[in-house]
Design a protein around this motif. Structure first.
Motif, short mmCIF file in Angstrom:
data_model
loop_
_atom_site.label_atom_id
_atom_site.label_comp_id
_atom_site.label_asym_id
_atom_site.label_seq_id
_atom_site.Cartn_x
_atom_site.Cartn_y
_atom_site.Cartn_z
N MET A 421 0.43 -1.22 0.14
CA MET A 421 -0.12 -0.15 0.41
C MET A 421 0.93 1.45 0.13
N LYS A 423 1.08 5.10 0.29
CA LYS A 423 -0.03 6.66 0.21
C LYS A 423 0.64 7.52 -0.56
N ASP A 425 -1.07 10.70 -1.56
CA ASP A 425 -1.32 12.30 -1.20
C ASP A 425 0.47 12.63 -0.80
N SER A 426 1.26 12.34 -0.37
CA SER A 426 2.94 12.20 0.36
C SER A 426 3.63 11.65 -0.35
N ASN A 453 -2.36 16.28 -2.21
CA ASN A 453 -3.87 16.49 -1.87
C ASN A 453 -4.53 16.03 -2.91
N GLY A 538 -9.50 15.19 -1.13
CA GLY A 538 -8.18 14.25 0.23
C GLY A 538 -8.73 15.47 1.61
N ASN A 542 -12.74 13.85 2.18
CA ASN A 542 -11.70 13.06 2.23
C ASN A 542 -12.47 11.85 1.72
N THR A 546 -6.46 7.74 -0.53
CA THR A 546 -5.06 7.95 -1.09
C THR A 546 -4.10 7.18 -0.44
N ILE A 547 -4.64 6.21 0.40
CA ILE A 547 -3.99 4.92 0.28
C ILE A 547 -4.08 4.05 -0.26
N GLY A 650 4.11 -1.83 3.55
CA GLY A 650 3.21 0.23 3.24
C GLY A 650 1.79 0.51 4.67
N PRO A 651 1.53 1.72 4.50
CA PRO A 651 0.38 1.49 5.05
C PRO A 651 -0.97 0.94 5.89
N PRO A 653 -4.96 1.29 5.32
CA PRO A 653 -6.06 2.13 4.83
C PRO A 653 -6.55 2.74 6.04
#
Length: 807
Positions: A421, A423, A425-426, A453, A538, A542, A546-547, A650-651, A653
């Motif tokens: 995963m 992210k 947007d960053s 974003n 975003g 939201n 984004t993830i 990864g992160p 969601p």
């Protein structure tokens, strides 16, 4: 032999006619799509089907509009084949299984997915929708992957999460499938139900989340996967997976040629036809043939880039549910391959890098358009509602059959996969290999290359029709950038006309609002560069994920890039090259893009295309460096695969639930007064083969019961014993169930009593006999907890007259 229409039943040369009539013609006594005994080897069936399809006059709809590519080696062909190292070096033995399941969602008035227009709602069923699952394992390393294709507009993360949750609670599936090795994607038909995302951006024009549509998709995917898994487990034999690739002309065209030409000239020069014109679409079809060593033909997967919007492009809003061109090709092939086996043949026409690709080949030349469309209608069945769908689907099917016969080069190596995963947007672009590969002009560069974003630009308002030559920068809704907004005289003149018509003056609004939004530091929109922000997706709203999931699947020497975007042609080429470079030393020599996979976040373009801000660039949510970051992250996955190492997952969601939900209408009605199933209009008394039979019944809302694995209509023929035998259902493209509500907005004001028109386009080779049309439905009686079924039958009618050899 002259050409004739392929509709649902194929035609063949005279030498094979009797064989094929027995297998596929109207003489069969079974329900279409169900198993029937096979009289000849399947290779003979495939050959006969190929001859049939290639004789169709509909193949001429794009004839002569494109020239073949220059005969030069592709990067893949230049590679000396390198075998995968380790236990799977030289492996050609795979285990596999396939299956499909019905996922036809609500067809009564619900707004369809793909076109953001509340007038584009469902009015019945042209073809049922399916989930098709393939499970492939390499015994050499005991790794397995599941690849699922759905007849849907998109696959959203919420759908995938729900499928994974059901897998975790099923002991037989849980031991074999997980987040990492499950790939779910969409054909991208624009004639399927909507409202099944958990994010508001994709439910907004559907007026909220539709639990009914969501559930039928999830349940169908799981059913297909469970059956495919069982077919693999029961198979006693391994088999080879044959590979073939070839150029298909006359089946796709760029809808944004001027945007494509913004890419570097040197890069475009590598992709030209024999006349020196740009190859601004990916015309290659890549196909796999799955055959076990015992001779069992399990199925076929192919990848080809084209939007399944054939019906919508004709300006028809209010459409019956349909799998469009890819759905048509899949179902027709499966019908052709029907056998007496418990494990039916499954055909999967995957989506590829189709972000800027139409099926409507002559859409820029009105005179040519009228001429071609008139010919298409003339060549089609007299009662055909969907001639372009059938024509484009036939073109894809004809090429797939050719490649299937030629797929004698086996895949070599093992199965592997990587998943992570990101992210989006960053993210910063830091990989020096990707940075060094960038070719954009200096004015498009920035010191820090990062994503930001998500948002959509003002050119999103132009819709997916693309830009005609010279249109970019001249149309007030196309090519609106922060470099031309507010100071373009032509744009200001357009704005004045728009304002006088009572609409928002796009360029002035873009300059006054969209180009000022990035100055608000808290919104993290600075890196949107040329894009005047029209809609923020975003934080803090939201309304879009984004993830995002990134996945790389390997089957032998073929790598499959699964990402949640609609990828433009040049963007797809860059991604494929990045992955190929990372995996070539480990034996991979072919890479395909599997777009619209595992989630959905609109479009992915090159940096140069983004700067123009056509429709696709304005719909590129995460800014100008999105593609480079995708290349970076796919390269990371490919390196992990090549090195045999795990990758950072990864992160996680956030858990997202839909904010607005559709409310199920209450439409209970007294059965006796409603008269469900009674005739409004009877069919005629006599029809000739090739004509169209119609009947109209009084009916209820079809959303009361979706009739999964059943049908809203049946065409029945009377046998010699007086019994009625089903010869067609609503699965078959030669039939249509059209639903008509007296309410102008049936989603909100459903009428308990409506009308169903049952249409049967009688094949030209239909056997003479007595037939009738049947309609099935369900309605809710007052106080009932479950809908009650009803059925109506038309009077019988005769089909007689000259019977053609072919439909």
């Amino acid at each position: 032999m002259g050409r004739r229409l392929l509709h649902m039943y194929p035609k063949i040369w005279a030498t094979g006619f009797l064989l094929f009539m027995g297998l596929l013609g109207c003489s069969k006594d079974d329900v279409p799509g169900e198993a029937t005994p096979r009289a000849q080897p399947q290779d003979a069936m495939v050959l006969a089907a190929q001859q049939c399809v290639q004789a169709s006059p509909l193949l001429g709809y794009g004839e002569g509009l494109q020239r073949p590519a220059i005969a030069q080696p592709t990067p893949e062909a230049q590679l000396a084949h390198v075998s995968q190292q380790g236990a799977c070096a030289g492996n050609r033995a795979f285990r596999f299984g396939a299956a499909r399941a019905d996922i036809t969602g609500p067809s009564g008035g619900k707004i369809l997915m793909g076109n953001e227009n509340i007038d584009n709602y469902a009015i019945g069923v042209h073809m049922r929708l399916f989930a098709r699952a393939f499970v492939v394992e390499s015994p050499c390393n005991q790794k397995r992957v599941a690849i699922v294709l759905t007849d849907t507009g998109m696959v959203f993360g919420a759908v995938r999460d729900a499928v994974l949750e059901k897998i975790r609670t099923d002991p037989s599936l849980a031991r074999a499938y997980s987040t990492e090795n499950l790939l779910i994607s969409a054909t991208h038909t624009h004639s399927g139900p909507g409202g099944y995302s958990h994010y508001e951006a994709y439910n907004f024009f559907r007026f909220g989340f539709d639990q009914q549509a969501f559930d039928v998709i999830v349940q169908g995917i799981v059913r297909a996967l469970r059956e495919a898994h069982g077919n693999l487990e029961r198979a006693a034999s391994t088999g080879q997976i044959g590979f073939a690739e070839g150029e298909l002309l006359g089946a796709n065209v760029s809808r944004s040629p001027e945007v494509y030409r913004s890419n570097p000239a040197g890069e475009r020069a590598r992709y030209q036809d024999v006349d020196g014109s740009d190859l601004d679409t990916n015309r290659l079809m890549t196909l796999l043939r799955l055959v076990r060593d015992d001779g069992k033909e399990v199925g076929s997967m192919n990848w080809f880039a084209v939007h399944p919007t054939s019906d919508n492009l004709l300006g028809q809003f209010g459409e019956p549910i349909s799998g469009d061109n890819k759905g048509y090709a899949m179902f027709v092939w499966e019908r052709m391959m029907a056998s007496g086996d418990a494990e039916p043949f499954v055909s999967s026409f995957q989506q590829s890098d189709s972000g800027d690709v139409f099926s409507y080949l002559w859409h820029r030349n009105p005179q040519e358009q009228n001429k071609r469309y008139a010919k298409l209608l003339n060549d089609a069945h007299p009662g055909e509602r969907h001639p372009l769908t059938v024509a484009n689907g036939t073109a894809q099917l004809a090429q797939a059959l050719r490649l299937y016969q030629a797929a004698n080069k086996p895949l070599v190596g093992g199965v592997d996969y990587r998943f992570g995963m990101v992210k989006m947007d960053s993210m910063q672009l830091t990989d020096p290999v990707i940075i060094d590969s960038l070719q954009h002009p200096p004015e498009l560069d920035s010191k820090i290359k990062e994503t930001c974003n998500p948002s959509l630009g003002y050119s999103f308002l132009a819709g997916g029709r693309g830009a005609a030559p010279g249109e970019i920068g001249k149309n007030a809704r196309m090519g609106v950038t922060c470099q031309n907004s507010g100071n373009n005289i032509g744009g200001l003149v357009n704005d004045l006309k728009v304002a006088m018509a009572g609409k928002v003056p796009t360029e002035s609004a873009a300059y006054a609002l969209g180009c000022q939004a990035p100055k608000l530091a808290a919104l993290n929109l600075q890196c949107q560069a040329e894009k005047p922000v029209f809609l923020l997706f975003g934080p803090p709203v939201n309304v879009s994920p984004t993830i995002l999931p990134f996945q790389l699947v390997r089957i032998g020497n073929l790598a499959i890039v699964a990402i949640p975007w609609e990828v433009t042609t040049m963007a797809g080429r860059r991604i494929r090259q990045t992955v190929l470079d990372a995996l070539r030393e480990d034996g991979v020599d072919h890479v395909v893009i599997n777009g619209l996979s595992n989630d959905f976040v609109n479009y992915l373009t090159t940096r140069e295309e983004y700067a123009v801000q056509g429709y696709e660039g304005a719909s590129n949510q995460f800014g100008p460096w999105s593609l480079a970051v995708v290349q970076q992250e796919m390269r990371r996955l490919a390196q992990g695969m090549a090195q045999g190492k795990p990758v950072d997952p990864g992160p996680t969601p956030p858990r997202k639930e839909p904010t607005v939900r559709q409310v199920a209408p209450f439409n209970a009605v007294d059965f006796a007064q409603a008269g469900f199933g009674t005739m409004v209009q009877e069919p005629g008394e006599v029809y000739a083969p090739g004509e169209t039979a119609r009947a109209v019944f009084r009916t209820a809302d079809p959303n009361n019961d979706l009739l999964i694995d059943d049908t809203f209509l049946k065409v029945e023929r009377q046998g010699a014993d007086g019994q009625w035998v089903v010869v067609a259902t609503d699965r078959d493209p030669e039939t249509t169930f059209l639903w008509t509500s007296p309410q102008p907005r049936p989603q909100f004001l459903p009428s308990p009593v409506s009308e169903a028109e049952i249409i049967w386009r009688i094949p030209r080779n239909a056997r003479a006999g007595i037939y009738r049309l049947v309609h099935q439905g369900s309605a809710m009686a007052p106080g009932a907890t479950e809908p009650q079924r009803f059925e109506g039958r038309s009077r019988s009618f005769e089909v007689k007259g000259a019977v053609a050899m072919c439909p």
